[in-house]
Scaffold this motif. Structure first.
Motif, PDB file in Angstrom:
ATOM      1  N   ASN A  34       0.831  -1.192   0.000  1.00  0.00           N
ATOM      2  CA  ASN A  34       0.000   0.000   0.000  1.00  0.00           C
ATOM      3  C   ASN A  34       0.873   1.252   0.000  1.00  0.00           C
ATOM      4  OD1 ASN A  34      -1.695   2.237   1.263  1.00  0.00           O
ATOM      5  ND2 ASN A  34      -3.225   0.643   0.956  1.00  0.00           N
ATOM      6  N   GLU A  35       0.635   2.138  -0.957  1.00  0.00           N
ATOM      7  CA  GLU A  35       1.474   3.330  -1.099  1.00  0.00           C
ATOM      8  C   GLU A  35       1.206   4.365  -0.015  1.00  0.00           C
ATOM      9  OE1 GLU A  35       0.904   4.792  -5.013  1.00  0.00           O
ATOM     10  OE2 GLU A  35       1.941   3.129  -5.997  1.00  0.00           O
ATOM     11  N   ASP A  36       0.062   4.274   0.649  1.00  0.00           N
ATOM     12  CA  ASP A  36      -0.269   5.269   1.662  1.00  0.00           C
ATOM     13  C   ASP A  36       0.408   5.000   3.002  1.00  0.00           C
ATOM     14  OD1 ASP A  36      -1.972   6.848   0.090  1.00  0.00           O
ATOM     15  OD2 ASP A  36      -3.660   5.504   0.424  1.00  0.00           O
TER      16      ASP A  36
END
Length: 233
Positions: A151-153
């Motif tokens: 997940n990039e967040d």
């Protein structure tokens, strides 16, 4: 105020010391002034829950009456100082509980307060896995861990635990509430696992909590500060 202190140990001697302190530090913590709740934890080698231990990383989670007390005790406590001297690096997050449901060792450890802040959040999931459900849980968990890691967040994530394979904790840090909610609502292994847990009663005890990040001290993976704090009141 909740503090989560992570310590990384490099040499074999330091790792053996940290492992021994999983037992030796308990009397000091039990007598520690102002300490309302505490847990000594090892860590896993993957993202989130993981059955494989990381012998180089250990954690102390502690609950204090307030932020000033937490910061003062973390800075001046002889026990925390011993850990810092032996560790190759250390990092403490100061966390203000904003929601919590469930129990930990039969207690409600976090006293959630109203949240009107902004900025990064931390999520904590803690569970005791029923022995008869352990195999099914660990068959499904690697897919969830990969989702969190990809997940990039997510700003930071770690799996820690009290008892290997049975008592597990995940901690993840997100830039804001919207990014955390997107991951929680997304379809895929995470959502499927939640449905399976509810339907199959996999956990004998569970706790879910969210925190507003109040501050940090130290560095992790050679960087400090790790979390962008400028938007936090």
């Amino acid at each position: 105020m909740v503090s989560l202190s992570l310590f990384r140990f490099a040499s074999l001697r330091a790792r053996l010391w940290a492992f021994a302190m999983m037992g030796a530090a308990r009397p000091s913590l039990a007598r520690h002034p102002d300490l309302l709740f505490w847990k000594l934890c090892g860590s896993g080698s993957g993202e989130g829950f993981t059955p494989l231990p990381n012998t180089g990383v250990y954690a102390i989670l502690a609950v204090w009456p307030g932020e000033d007390t937490a910061r003062r005790q973390i800075e001046t406590s002889p026990l925390w100082a011993r850990y810092r001297r032996v560790a190759a690096e250390h990092w403490t997050l100061f966390l203000r509980p904003i929601s919590a449901r469930g129990e930990w060792s039969g207690r409600i450890p976090f006293d959630a307060a109203d949240d009107s802040g902004a900025g990064p959040l931390a999520a904590l999931t803690r569970a005791t896995i029923r022995p008869r459900k352990m195999l099914r849980f660990w068959q499904r968990q690697p897919d969830i861990g990969r989702m969190i890691g990809a997940n990039e967040d997510v700003l930071f994530k770690i799996g820690i635990g009290e008892v290997p394979w049975f008592q597990q904790v995940t901690v993840s840090v997100w830039p804001d509430e919207a990014s955390m909610a997107r991951f929680a609502r997304a379809s895929g292994p995470h959502a499927e696992a939640i449905r399976a847990v509810r339907a199959g009663h996999w956990f004998s005890e569970e706790l879910y909590a969210r925190f507003r990040i109040a501050g940090e001290a130290g560095a992790w993976e050679g960087r400090s500060p790790r979390i962008p704090m400028e938007v936090t009141p």
